[in-house]
Write a protein that holds these residues in place. Structure first.
Motif, mmCIF file in Angstrom:
data_model
loop_
_atom_site.group_PDB
_atom_site.id
_atom_site.type_symbol
_atom_site.label_atom_id
_atom_site.label_comp_id
_atom_site.label_asym_id
_atom_site.label_seq_id
_atom_site.Cartn_x
_atom_site.Cartn_y
_atom_site.Cartn_z
ATOM 1 N N HIS A 140 -3.692 0.829 -3.551
ATOM 2 C CA HIS A 140 -3.628 -0.630 -3.361
ATOM 3 C C HIS A 140 -3.260 -1.342 -4.646
ATOM 4 O O HIS A 140 -2.935 -2.515 -4.641
ATOM 5 C CB HIS A 140 -4.979 -1.175 -2.877
ATOM 6 C CG HIS A 140 -5.319 -0.752 -1.497
ATOM 7 N ND1 HIS A 140 -6.472 -1.136 -0.868
ATOM 8 C CD2 HIS A 140 -4.669 0.033 -0.600
ATOM 9 C CE1 HIS A 140 -6.521 -0.609 0.339
ATOM 10 N NE2 HIS A 140 -5.434 0.107 0.519
ATOM 11 N N VAL A 176 0.849 -1.189 0.000
ATOM 12 C CA VAL A 176 0.000 0.000 0.000
ATOM 13 C C VAL A 176 0.889 1.246 0.000
ATOM 14 O O VAL A 176 1.687 1.432 0.916
ATOM 15 C CB VAL A 176 -0.911 0.023 1.238
ATOM 16 C CG1 VAL A 176 -1.786 1.269 1.221
ATOM 17 C CG2 VAL A 176 -1.755 -1.236 1.290
ATOM 18 N N TYR A 225 6.088 4.609 7.078
ATOM 19 C CA TYR A 225 6.191 5.038 5.694
ATOM 20 C C TYR A 225 7.314 6.040 5.483
ATOM 21 O O TYR A 225 7.623 6.826 6.374
ATOM 22 C CB TYR A 225 4.866 5.642 5.247
ATOM 23 C CG TYR A 225 3.884 4.568 4.818
ATOM 24 C CD1 TYR A 225 3.648 4.333 3.472
ATOM 25 C CD2 TYR A 225 3.239 3.777 5.755
ATOM 26 C CE1 TYR A 225 2.778 3.339 3.074
ATOM 27 C CE2 TYR A 225 2.368 2.779 5.368
ATOM 28 C CZ TYR A 225 2.138 2.562 4.012
ATOM 29 O OH TYR A 225 1.293 1.580 3.617
ATOM 30 N N GLU A 280 -4.554 6.147 -0.408
ATOM 31 C CA GLU A 280 -3.852 4.873 -0.289
ATOM 32 C C GLU A 280 -3.972 4.143 -1.618
ATOM 33 O O GLU A 280 -5.068 3.924 -2.118
ATOM 34 C CB GLU A 280 -4.480 4.018 0.812
ATOM 35 C CG GLU A 280 -4.153 4.503 2.193
ATOM 36 C CD GLU A 280 -4.537 3.480 3.259
ATOM 37 O OE1 GLU A 280 -5.177 2.462 2.898
ATOM 38 O OE2 GLU A 280 -4.185 3.697 4.432
ATOM 39 N N HIS A 318 1.343 5.395 -0.051
ATOM 40 C CA HIS A 318 0.626 6.616 0.317
ATOM 41 C C HIS A 318 0.954 7.673 -0.727
ATOM 42 O O HIS A 318 2.121 8.005 -0.930
ATOM 43 C CB HIS A 318 1.048 7.110 1.704
ATOM 44 C CG HIS A 318 0.512 6.233 2.797
ATOM 45 N ND1 HIS A 318 0.897 6.349 4.107
ATOM 46 C CD2 HIS A 318 -0.389 5.216 2.765
ATOM 47 C CE1 HIS A 318 0.257 5.450 4.844
ATOM 48 N NE2 HIS A 318 -0.523 4.740 4.047
#
Lengths: 381, 598
Positions: B387, B373, B477, B385, B375
């Protein structure tokens, strides 16, 4: 209304399952036996002609083909009894073609006159190579000189003579094949079957190939080059391909094999023989017991499959697209009861592999080499 | 209700294959918890996949009656936890329900990465830890070396370690006794208001949702009305009981006890793991609870036969009933048709779910490349997000991208260390630590998850001949220079093959991908360009040459049947491929194309 088989006509195939020796590349139903009871075999084959007649009824026979095995090992009397029985039961065309496959050895040469007398009018000889060392590699029992001698006698005995050559052999170069093919075309031959060596599982070559012991086979590219060269040279000699591997002078095409490729009906008689017969509006695939002794003494017919329309469409196309003349689009659509996917057809036309209008679908020279990829395209969906 | 002082609750911590399930089997067997005739191997692993792969996926529980050397009747509750990193979350919550752990170490192998990860969870949960050195029946067993490792690497006292052979039964009695004497009894007040922890829940076709609980205070009885504090829902308790390991009804569960309840709950999603359960009309101080497990790996699952889409939906619905950590949403792909974008805890979780769909529901699947995932921070200040790389928004609207990073711990024999370091470097890793314990090195790396998610573990196993062990945890992240690479086959974009890559590595990945696809796609009747591109710019290109020759030399009357069957087979084979424009791509290409060899 005409039945579909009438597009191709009707022929009779008789299988003689015995050979003097088994060739290492051959996956046909052939067997080596110390002795054969010729009279018993003649009785059985004649009986099968009668049974075949009882199924298909009154038909005009356009061709009879003795294949094998090595049918030139048959006694001429056996051939005579079979042909007599066919004449007794069926109507025949005036120009009925009666072919017998033969090995080009001295044993056979002596029988040619007798075969002609009983009604054989076409000989198909398994010459296979015009090169003695390659003949030995292919497990053949004759020499080039013997083959040429046999060919000359056959030529003066029969109306029509064809022979087979195998190319794309081990270590064969393009130049060697060109020379060999040219010398074959210079013989007074009216029909040639030119096969690329195919390694079949279950054969001696197949086993050796699986073990990595069969060296010198051509690459795909060399095989393709040889195929193209074959087309060009034969055309130059006035013997264009009328089928993937078959070349003929005008009017010298094999009438019997055209029955198969045009998807006509054929009776298949003898061990391992296949047939296609239409009766009571349905079409059947038949297959006979393969082992000679079991066939002779037991139940002979082992498969009778009722072919659906779709299956018939597949078979008609896969046989018919081998022919230079192609197939009738309307016939295909009638068999499969739906139109051919025009998008797929258009794509194959665009990439230069086929041509097609509302009448026919024809595979072009470039397409013949990838025919196995073209056929499923036409049946997707 | 068992007196608190006679209860011991524990879990077993071990690396995969170190004999955890076998040890559990022996403990169950030697206490006659299960009659000998009902005994089977890996008793607590009930799924086929668990038995086959020798792994534990779901936590399982068993209550064992044991009479100690002191003559007291004890109740031992074992929660068997998964060993694999993907299911670390299950481990952590199970740990909160017990007071102690057996640390099982294979005495022929020593401490491995998963041992570490799990034992740290046990330490975090304030467990008493009893080391158990297993497989002492094997000639390669080296107890002293393992004891040294446990003290050096983990930092716990190994002097009281119990030598065991779960295979022969040696040391099992000592283990049982150590559980009673070395692990603490639970605490709690039987007269206080009911307070229980919801440890796990799963769906049973006959009973509805079964809730695994640990009672902290008070008493739970059949017929009570209880409340889940997180959402305030009230349920009438139909039945309570314990696992032996089959369900056995009892009348009351008191503090310190572990058991189950059913209360006509229809969906696993109605229960929240870590929730606090109390009486309908009472309030208690809620337990700290757990953070719900977040899927970190996403991929598309599509039925090979598009007619099976509804079957797939049903299969996924059913699996999700029992697995709250597995998420899914419908997805449509230009090439693959209808399917689902699914989220998993990790790759093993992905494989397990995929295998179960294929096996238990008989649906053949195309699995697209797993993705993490990302960002995406937009210029307008919002964050989305991502995917699925196919959904990457237009670059002109994007400010920057962040990707998930992990802290990976790798334990490896000396001689393979060089290869491991190179592998980590190649995958954009940053070394955080490198230490030695005897002849083994422990490397700790900060790695981008997207470099690990696909074939890192396979590569690691292959460069270390299987001697390395690996574990990781998510670290958060970080921004990096990431781009979307798309793949075009015969000038048609193949959305299922697009992926996010680091810009510096894009060209290399693109070339590798094109070369792979050139091998994986069968030749067609025409030549096919295969390209990798970033935006409109082609960064790698290969050309798959046209098929030159495929024709049967001989085909006569006797060949029609065989030839037709061959073509029918060929056509059936084609159905297993996916059409992109005029090109058929075999399904294995979607996964294989992404594997990196170097």
């Amino acid at each position: 209304m005409a039945e579909d088989w009438e597009y191709g006509g009707f022929g009779i195939y008789v299988h003689w399952p015995f050979c003097a020796a088994k060739c290492p590349y051959c996956d046909f139903n052939s067997h080596v036996r110390p002795s054969v009871d010729h009279a018993a075999w003649a009785d059985a084959l004649v009986e099968e002609i009668d049974k075949g007649f009882d199924v298909v009824g009154d038909r005009i026979v356009r061709s009879v083909f003795f294949g094998g095995g090595t049918p030139s090992l048959m006694e001429p009397d056996t051939v005579a009894r079979i042909l007599d029985q066919i004449a007794k039961r069926f109507r025949q065309t005036n120009q009925i073609e009666v072919t017998l496959e033969s090995n080009p050895t001295s044993v056979e040469m002596g029988k040619f006159q007798d075969f002609r007398k009983v009604g054989v009018n076409r000989i198909s000889m398994g010459v296979q190579a015009l090169n003695d060392s390659d003949l030995r590699r292919l497990g053949r029992m004759h020499s080039v000189a013997e083959a040429r001698a046999a060919f000359d006698i056959a030529r003066s005995t029969f109306d029509r003579v064809s022979f087979d050559l195998i190319y794309a052999r081990q270590d064969q170069t393009l130049a060697q094949w060109e020379a060999e093919l040219t010398s074959a075309l210079e013989m007074a031959v009216d029909h040639l079957s030119l096969y690329q060596l195919t390694i079949e599982p279950g054969t001696v070559f197949g086993t050796r190939h699986a073990r990595g012991q069969l060296r010198g086979l051509p690459s795909e590219d060399l095989g393709a080059d040889m195929f193209e060269l074959t087309q060009d040279i034969c055309e130059g000699y006035g013997m264009p391909a009328y089928e993937v591997s078959n070349h003929a002078k005008p009017d010298a095409q094999s009438q019997h094999n055209l029955v198969y490729w045009r998807y006509g009906d054929y009776l298949g008689i003898g061990p391992g023989a296949h047939g296609r017969v239409t009766t009571h509006g349905a079409r059947f695939a038949t297959e006979e017991e393969r082992m000679p002794e079991a066939w002779l003494n037991g139940s002979r017919r082992i498969v009778t499959e009722n072919l659906t329309q779709d299956v018939q469409a597949w078979e008609m196309a896969l046989m018919g697209l081998r022919l230079r003349e192609g197939i009738s689009r309307q016939r295909l659509e009638e068999l499969q009861q739906r139109p051919v996917d025009q998008g797929k057809v258009q794509h194959l036309i665009e990439i230069g592999l086929i041509e097609s209008d509302s009448e026919r679908i024809i595979v072009l020279k470039q397409g013949v080499m990838v025919l196995n990829a073209i056929i499923p395209e036409l049946f997707d969906g | 209700m068992t007196p608190l002082k006679n209860i011991r609750n524990f879990s077993i911590v071990a690396h995969i294959d170190h004999g955890k399930s076998t040890l559990a089997d022996r403990l169950i067997q030697s206490t006659q918890t299960v009659a000998d005739r009902d005994m089977k191997e890996q008793l607590l692993d009930s799924m086929d996949i668990e038995r086959e792969r020798g792994i534990t996926i779901k936590a399982n529980t068993v209550r064992i009656d044991y009479t100690g050397a002191d003559g007291e009747a004890y109740v031992l509750n074992l929660i068997d936890t998964p060993g694999h990193v993907d299911f670390a979350y299950e481990v952590s919550r199970s740990m909160r329900a017990v007071e102690g752990s057996l640390l099982v170490v294979d005495s022929t192998q020593g401490v491995e990465a998963q041992t570490l990860a799990n034992v740290y969870q046990a330490i975090d949960a304030d467990h008493e830890i009893v080391p158990v050195f297993n497989k002492i029946d094997l000639p390669a067993s080296d107890i002293d070396r393992v004891a040294e490792q446990v003290e050096d690497v983990i930092g716990i006292d190994a002097s009281g370690a119990i030598p065991v052979s779960a295979k022969t039964g040696e040391g099992i009695q000592e283990t049982l006794e150590a559980i009673v004497t070395q692990l603490p009894a639970p605490e709690g007040d039987p007269d206080a208001t009911l307070k229980a922890m919801l440890v796990d829940s799963w769906y049973d076709a006959y009973l509805g949702v079964i809730v695994l609980i640990r009672v902290m205070d008070g008493q739970l009885k059949k017929g009570q009305k209880i409340k889940f504090m997180s959402n305030g829902t009230v349920h009438h308790v139909d039945r309570i009981g314990v696992f032996r390991p089959q369900m056995e009804a009892i009348d009351v569960l008191g503090p310190g006890e572990i058991g189950f309840l059913t209360a006509s709950i229809k969906q696993v999603r109605d229960t929240r793991v870590g929730d606090t359960i109390t009486h309908e009309r009472k309030e208690v101080e809620p337990l700290p609870g757990f953070k719900p497990a977040q899927p970190v790996v996403f991929c598309g699952l599509f039925p090979v036969d598009s007619a099976q889409f509804e079957d797939l939906r049903e299969a996924i619905d059913k699996l999700a009933l029992n697995d709250a950590s597995f998420s899914f949403e419908m997805e449509t792909s230009a090439a693959l048709g209808f399917g689902f974008r699914c989220g998993f805890l990790g790759l093993l979780h992905l494989e397990v779910i995929r295998d179960r769909i294929e096996r238990e529901y008989d649906i053949e699947l195309i699995t697209t490349a797993p993705s993490v995932v990302y960002h995406i921070f937009m210029k307008d200040g919002s964050m989305i997000e991502l995917h699925n790389p196919a959904d990457m928004p237009d670059l002109s609207t994007v400010d920057h991208l962040e990707e998930p990073r992990i802290k990976a711990t790798i334990l490896v024999p000396d001689e393979y260390l060089g290869d491991v370091l190179k592998l980590c470097q190649d995958r954009r890793g940053i070394q955080l630590d490198l230490t030695y314990a005897g002849s083994r090195a422990m490397a700790v790396y900060d790695l981008p998850l997207n470099e690990v998610v696909f074939d890192f573990y396979d590569r690691l196993k292959s460069v270390t001949k299987g001697y390395a062990s690996f574990d990781y945890q998510l670290e958060g992240y970080r921004e990096d220079n990431l781009v979307k690479m798309s793949v075009l086959v015969n000038d048609e974009p193949v959305d299922a093959l697009s992926m996010m890559v680091h810009r510096d590595r894009a060209e290399m990945r693109g070339r590798a991908m094109c070369e792979k696809l050139k091998d994986l796609i069968p030749r067609h009747m025409f030549k096919i360009p295969i390209q990798a591109a970033i935006g409109g710019k082609v960064i790698a290109r290969e050309t798959l040459s046209a098929l030159r020759k495929d024709v049967t030399a001989k085909c006569y009357g006797g060949d029609a049947t065989r030839k037709r069957k061959l073509l029918e087979k060929q056509k059936a084979g084609k159905k297993k491929m996916r059409q992109f424009g005029k090109v058929d791509i075999p399904q294995e290409a979607f996964i294989s194309a992404l594997k990196m060899d170097g």
